[in-house]
Scaffold this motif. Structure first.
Motif, PDB file in Angstrom:
ATOM      1  N   VAL A 107      -0.549   2.871  -3.134  1.00 28.19           N
ATOM      2  CA  VAL A 107       0.794   2.265  -3.134  1.00 28.19           C
ATOM      3  C   VAL A 107       0.837   0.886  -3.246  1.00 28.19           C
ATOM      4  CG1 VAL A 107       3.377   2.269  -2.360  1.00 28.19           C
ATOM      5  CG2 VAL A 107       2.117   4.232  -2.000  1.00 28.19           C
TER       6      VAL A 107
ATOM      7  N   PHE B  66      -2.173   1.515   1.224  1.00 27.30           N
ATOM      8  CA  PHE B  66      -0.961   0.596   1.081  1.00 27.30           C
ATOM      9  C   PHE B  66      -1.365  -0.787   0.786  1.00 27.30           C
ATOM     10  CE2 PHE B  66       0.634   4.359   3.196  1.00 27.30           C
ATOM     11  CZ  PHE B  66       1.818   4.468   2.445  1.00 27.30           C
TER      12      PHE B  66
ATOM     13  N   ARG C  82       4.953   5.696   4.736  1.00 27.62           N
ATOM     14  CA  ARG C  82       3.805   5.759   5.473  1.00 27.62           C
ATOM     15  C   ARG C  82       3.690   6.890   6.213  1.00 27.62           C
ATOM     16  NH1 ARG C  82       1.114   0.628   5.589  1.00 27.62           N
ATOM     17  NH2 ARG C  82       2.071  -1.038   4.481  1.00 27.62           N
TER      18      ARG C  82
ATOM     19  N   HIS D 161       2.780  -2.474  -3.152  1.00 32.00           N
ATOM     20  CA  HIS D 161       3.919  -2.740  -2.891  1.00 32.00           C
ATOM     21  C   HIS D 161       4.424  -4.012  -2.615  1.00 32.00           C
ATOM     22  CE1 HIS D 161       3.050  -3.435   1.668  1.00 32.00           C
ATOM     23  NE2 HIS D 161       2.466  -2.677   1.250  1.00 32.00           N
TER      24      HIS D 161
ATOM     25  N   ASN E 179       7.406  -0.931  -6.265  1.00 30.27           N
ATOM     26  CA  ASN E 179       6.131  -0.156  -5.738  1.00 30.27           C
ATOM     27  C   ASN E 179       5.429   0.461  -7.086  1.00 30.27           C
ATOM     28  OD1 ASN E 179       6.790  -0.099  -2.727  1.00 30.27           O
ATOM     29  ND2 ASN E 179       8.716   0.204  -3.660  1.00 30.27           N
TER      30      ASN E 179
END
Length: 357
Positions: A180, A202, A192, A182, A134
């Motif tokens: 982020v 994300f 989250r 990931h 991440n």
């Protein structure tokens, strides 16, 4: 002889280790702080953790980092993490810059460094079967999001952000959002659900955004250029993830297992702008399952100039590159003592030799 490391344990981590010892299979999260050259002092621990200790107990693990921490976690996700970490330490330590340098020059130098680090092996990082990387960046908003590469606008936006943060960390959320990047097989559910004032985005790590995310994660305002147009990411300039998450004060307590955190400091500062505010050091439920391993004061005193490698060294040493590089390489070599001490402690944990949060 004084120990080269300090170990600090959260309440749940201490109870679990007292009952079962420290098992590599219990480690679910490995954070990696921003901090530039300071991260070099963790090379020995990285080599041992990813080349031996954790490698012997494969399981899904979240490796989360910002700036040099993101680069360290990417190196940990290569098929050969030992070679990856050695390559990163060598490339970072051997940076050379002229006396007068621009943000564009430094940015291009870092891009080349990351190309050499990745060495065409980005697919290994993206698709590692156990290590879910991440990478944290900051998306500038407000004045910091409208800089368009103009230095005076960057400075204005950054000063406005700093002024807000001086009043309250939550005010920083008016200027910055967390992003982020990931692993596609990990939806990072633990991040989250909101846990602070910052809006979050994300993005799946992929071949077309890995290097840009890594570069953006270390893009210090006024020192490097922001990175824009990152594939899959929200539009706008992306900056150093350490601006929000300097030492990664994240909701670790949401995971039932342990967090093993090699760190260059024995405390956690939430954001880069909080460094001079000791009252903002983290000491809450997020520390509950944390094992923080850091260089001891005696160890640091034994290093060249009695300190860790630091970004200010580029200025302090000036054009005496070989001297700086030699001192940094000496510190990297000494970091093996930290790894040896922690390996001994893991084999037979002495809780009386640890501190608490």
């Amino acid at each position: 002889m004084a120990s080269p490391i300090t170990i600090r344990l959260g309440r749940r981590a201490r109870a679990r280790i007292a009952l079962d010892g420290l098992q590599a299979s219990d480690v679910a999260i490995v954070p990696a702080a921003a901090g530039g050259p300071k991260g070099l002092i963790l090379n020995g621990l990285d080599l041992w953790l990813f080349g031996s200790f954790l490698k012997g107990a494969p399981r899904p693990r979240k490796l989360v980092g910002a700036s040099i921490g993101a680069w360290r976690m990417a190196a940990a996700a290569f098929a050969d993490p030992v070679a990856g970490h050695n390559r990163l330490a060598h490339l970072y330590a051997h940076q050379r810059y002229p006396a007068k340098v621009t943000a564009a020059y430094i940015s291009q130098n870092i891009r080349s460094l990351l190309d050499e680090l990745l060495d065409g092996r980005g697919a290994e990082v993206i698709a590692h079967p156990h290590h879910h990387v991440n990478i944290l960046t900051v998306r500038g908003t407000g004045a910091l999001g409208r800089s368009n590469g103009l230095r005076w606008r960057e400075m204005t936006g950054f000063l406005m952000a700093a002024a807000g943060n001086a009043v309250a960390r939550s005010r920083l959320a008016a200027s910055m959002e967390r992003v982020v990047f990931h692993h596609a097989q990990d939806n990072v559910q633990w991040l989250r659900q909101p846990f602070d004032a910052f809006a979050a985005h994300f993005v799946n790590l992929a071949a077309d955004n890995l290097r840009d995310a890594m570069q953006a994660s270390g893009a210090i305002p006024l020192v490097l250029e922001a990175v824009s147009g990152i594939a899959g990411a929200p539009p706008g300039p992306h900056w150093d993830g350490g601006l929000i998450d300097y030492h990664l004060h994240l909701p670790y307590q949401r995971d039932p297992d342990l967090v093993l955190y090699p760190h260059f400091s024995d405390y956690i500062v939430p954001g880069w702008l909080d460094k001079s505010m000791p009252w903002r050091r983290a000491n809450d439920a997020a520390m509950d399952n944390l094992i923080l391993v850091s260089p001891s004061a005696d160890f640091i005193a034994s290093l060249p100039n009695g300190k860790l490698p630091d970004r200010k060294d580029f200025t302090a040493y000036g054009q005496h590159h070989d001297t700086r590089i030699g001192h940094w390489l000496h510190a990297i070599g000494e970091s093996e003592r930290m790894a040896e001490a922690f390996a001994r402690w893991c084999d037979k944990p002495d809780l009386n030799a640890t501190l608490s949060f």
